[in-house]
Design an enzyme around this catalytic site. Structure first.
Site, PDB file in Angstrom:
ATOM      1  N   LYS A  73      48.111  51.339  33.101  1.00 35.83           N
ATOM      2  CA  LYS A  73      48.703  50.335  32.922  1.00 35.83           C
ATOM      3  C   LYS A  73      48.597  49.683  31.676  1.00 35.83           C
ATOM      4  CE  LYS A  73      48.124  49.036  37.961  1.00 35.83           C
ATOM      5  NZ  LYS A  73      47.669  48.114  38.892  1.00 35.83           N
ATOM      6  N   GLY A 135      40.130  43.273  35.246  1.00 37.39           N
ATOM      7  CA  GLY A 135      40.976  44.649  34.937  1.00 37.39           C
ATOM      8  C   GLY A 135      42.365  44.171  35.064  1.00 37.39           C
ATOM      9  N   ARG A 158      31.534  41.488  34.739  1.00 35.45           N
ATOM     10  CA  ARG A 158      30.319  41.712  34.038  1.00 35.45           C
ATOM     11  C   ARG A 158      30.272  41.531  32.604  1.00 35.45           C
ATOM     12  NH1 ARG A 158      30.544  48.043  35.497  1.00 35.45           N
ATOM     13  NH2 ARG A 158      32.533  47.823  34.950  1.00 35.45           N
TER      14      ARG A 158
HETATM   15  P1  NAP Z   1      40.846  48.398  36.372  1.00 36.89           P
HETATM   16  O1  NAP Z   1      41.983  47.909  35.533  1.00 36.89           O
HETATM   17  O2  NAP Z   1      40.142  49.523  36.168  1.00 36.89           O
HETATM   18  O3  NAP Z   1      39.588  47.243  36.402  1.00 36.89           O
HETATM   19  C1  NAP Z   1      38.528  47.344  37.329  1.00 36.89           C
HETATM   20  C2  NAP Z   1      37.689  46.013  37.414  1.00 36.89           C
HETATM   21  O4  NAP Z   1      36.700  46.196  38.176  1.00 36.89           O
HETATM   22  C3  NAP Z   1      37.238  45.582  35.870  1.00 36.89           C
HETATM   23  O5  NAP Z   1      37.078  44.058  35.994  1.00 36.89           O
HETATM   24  C4  NAP Z   1      35.780  46.185  36.149  1.00 36.89           C
HETATM   25  O6  NAP Z   1      34.886  45.466  35.386  1.00 36.89           O
HETATM   26  C5  NAP Z   1      35.377  45.919  37.565  1.00 36.89           C
HETATM   27  N1  NAP Z   1      34.155  46.970  37.968  1.00 36.89           N
HETATM   28  C6  NAP Z   1      34.382  48.200  37.958  1.00 36.89           C
HETATM   29  N2  NAP Z   1      33.181  48.544  38.365  1.00 36.89           N
HETATM   30  C7  NAP Z   1      32.391  47.542  38.560  1.00 36.89           C
HETATM   31  C8  NAP Z   1      31.073  47.615  39.086  1.00 36.89           C
HETATM   32  N3  NAP Z   1      30.280  48.336  39.028  1.00 36.89           N
HETATM   33  N4  NAP Z   1      30.620  46.161  38.921  1.00 36.89           N
HETATM   34  C9  NAP Z   1      31.312  45.180  38.447  1.00 36.89           C
HETATM   35  N5  NAP Z   1      32.704  45.130  38.110  1.00 36.89           N
HETATM   36  C10 NAP Z   1      33.234  46.429  38.150  1.00 36.89           C
HETATM   37  O7  NAP Z   1      41.303  48.586  37.674  1.00 36.89           O
HETATM   38  P2  NAP Z   1      42.523  47.819  38.474  1.00 36.89           P
HETATM   39  O8  NAP Z   1      43.810  48.498  38.416  1.00 36.89           O
HETATM   40  O9  NAP Z   1      42.541  46.279  38.159  1.00 36.89           O
HETATM   41  O10 NAP Z   1      42.064  48.107  40.044  1.00 36.89           O
HETATM   42  C11 NAP Z   1      41.042  47.215  40.755  1.00 36.89           C
HETATM   43  C12 NAP Z   1      41.227  47.591  42.099  1.00 36.89           C
HETATM   44  O11 NAP Z   1      42.235  46.842  42.751  1.00 36.89           O
HETATM   45  C13 NAP Z   1      41.182  48.990  42.595  1.00 36.89           C
HETATM   46  O12 NAP Z   1      40.247  48.987  43.737  1.00 36.89           O
HETATM   47  C14 NAP Z   1      42.574  49.281  42.814  1.00 36.89           C
HETATM   48  O13 NAP Z   1      42.599  50.276  44.013  1.00 36.89           O
HETATM   49  C15 NAP Z   1      42.870  47.825  43.477  1.00 36.89           C
HETATM   50  N6  NAP Z   1      44.327  47.628  43.462  1.00 36.89           N
HETATM   51  C16 NAP Z   1      45.150  47.367  44.569  1.00 36.89           C
HETATM   52  C17 NAP Z   1      46.342  47.228  44.326  1.00 36.89           C
HETATM   53  C18 NAP Z   1      47.331  46.970  45.640  1.00 36.89           C
HETATM   54  O14 NAP Z   1      48.488  47.077  45.636  1.00 36.89           O
HETATM   55  N7  NAP Z   1      46.592  46.492  46.512  1.00 36.89           N
HETATM   56  C19 NAP Z   1      46.954  47.175  43.087  1.00 36.89           C
HETATM   57  C20 NAP Z   1      46.253  47.407  42.127  1.00 36.89           C
HETATM   58  C21 NAP Z   1      44.909  47.470  42.135  1.00 36.89           C
HETATM   59  P3  NAP Z   1      34.966  45.365  33.780  1.00 36.89           P
HETATM   60  O15 NAP Z   1      35.798  44.180  33.599  1.00 36.89           O
HETATM   61  O16 NAP Z   1      33.409  44.908  33.345  1.00 36.89           O
HETATM   62  O17 NAP Z   1      35.017  46.659  33.131  1.00 36.89           O
END
Ligand code: NAP
Length: 289
Positions: A73, A135, A158
């Site tokens: 993304k 994220g 974090r």
């Molecule tokens: P991303 O850009 O990789 O962001 C992940 C976020 O999670 C970041 O803020 C990261 O923290 C945080 N994180 C990861 N591991 C962590 C930990 N151990 N402790 C604290 N924070 C942690 O991913 P994304 O695309 O935003 O997706 C995030 C989630 O949303 C996923 O589970 C995905 O499946 C879900 N999602 C759902 C939909 C839907 O349509 N329902 C759409 C998109 C995403 P940092 O900022 O510190 O790195």
């Protein structure tokens, strides 16, 4: 309805890695079929390393649009010609439209999320949001919520190498929309409890609780969840995360990420076809909770 791949079939796609488990191809292809649209939607396993070549190839064969999932993304940004205001603010793109050979980046994660909240019967306008994560999905939700007039958002993440980038996002979004946005440390349980006590909705947009790590929750003390709080986890695998189980026990209204997935897909469908996805049919067939 007659539905055949022909010489004139228009291509749409999902790019990401992994993608084999994705429900998006079924959702879009069924919607094309229902509306008699001569389009097809395929999933391609594309990584950060292969993205540039994949996009050049798809553009050369005349693709009309595509979705991006993790981790692409943000990687897609330098390959695009234009960004919509929502994508510019979020700094992340999940939907690309090809118009006059130009790649236009957009994000439907934010609108999809907010539509899923209102479809669940909740009006959060004028209320405060506590948002976990910074994220791609979190920034899209935050940007759209701010554009929609949510007055105050506390974003918790974090304290790590991406803190300054997230802070810049919060300051920029705040100044462009007038929404009061604070970036706070996810480890600070006192501030988290305070924020939740003032909020109408708690949204988990971190990976915490996502399969296979289903035994973790972003909340260590469930007593901070009050019964008037909407607890929304955008994770949809599993359908019920540990956070949602904690919230259910506290009497909160709970939502998983399934309907966000449906509504962000529906918004992308409209970008490509100009038509509304037949939501009820698709929901019944693929999104029963
Ligand atoms: P991303 O850009 O990789 O962001 C992940 C976020 O999670 C970041 O803020 C990261 O923290 C945080 N994180 C990861 N591991 C962590 C930990 N151990 N402790 C604290 N924070 C942690 O991913 P994304 O695309 O935003 O997706 C995030 C989630 O949303 C996923 O589970 C995905 O499946 C879900 N999602 C759902 C939909 C839907 O349509 N329902 C759409 C998109 C995403 P940092 O900022 O510190 O790195």
């Amino acid at each position: 309805m007659n539905y055949e791949i022909t010489g004139a079939t228009k291509l749409t796609a999902l790019l990401g890695s992994p993608v084999a488990h994705s429900i998006s191809p079924q959702m879009h292809n069924e919607a094309f079929r229902q509306l008699g649209l001569n389009y097809v939607y395929l999933a391609f396993d594309v990584t950060s390393e292969t993205l540039k070549d994949a996009v050049a190839g798809l553009k050369a064969v005349g693709i009309c649009g595509f979705n991006l999932t993790m981790p692409l993304k943000v990687d897609i940004l330098p390959l695009l010609d234009e960004l919509t205001p929502a994508a510019k603010l979020a700094g992340a793109v999940n939907t690309v439209m090809v118009r006059d050979k130009k790649l236009i980046g957009h994000t439907t994660d934010g609108v999809g999320y907010l539509r899923s909240v209102s479809a669940a019967g909740h009006d959060i306008s004028g209320k405060k949001m506590t948002l976990l994560g910074a994220g791609g999905a979190a920034t899209a939700i935050c940007a759209q919520a701010a554009l929609d007039g949510i007055p105050s958002i506390d974003m918790f993440k974090r304290k790590n190498a991406t803190w300054d980038k997230a802070l810049e996002f919060c300051q920029k979004t705040s100044s462009k929309t007038g929404c009061k946005i604070r970036l706070l440390d996810l480890q600070n349980e006192e501030l988290l409890a305070q924020s939740i006590s003032e909020s109408a909705i708690l949204t988990n947009a971190t990976n915490l609780g996502m399969a296979p790590n289903t035994s973790v929750s972003p909340i260590s003390d469930p007593s901070i969840l009050h019964k008037d709080l909407i607890v929304s986890d955008i994770i949809y695998n599993p359908r019920e995360t540990l956070l949602l189980r904690q919230a259910k026990e506290r009497g909160c209204f709970c939502m998983n990420g399934l309907y966000m997935l449906l509504y962000q897909g529906a918004a992308a469908f409209t970008c490509w076809t100009g038509q509304e996805m037949p939501i009820e049919i698709i929901q019944k067939k693929y999104f029963s909770n």
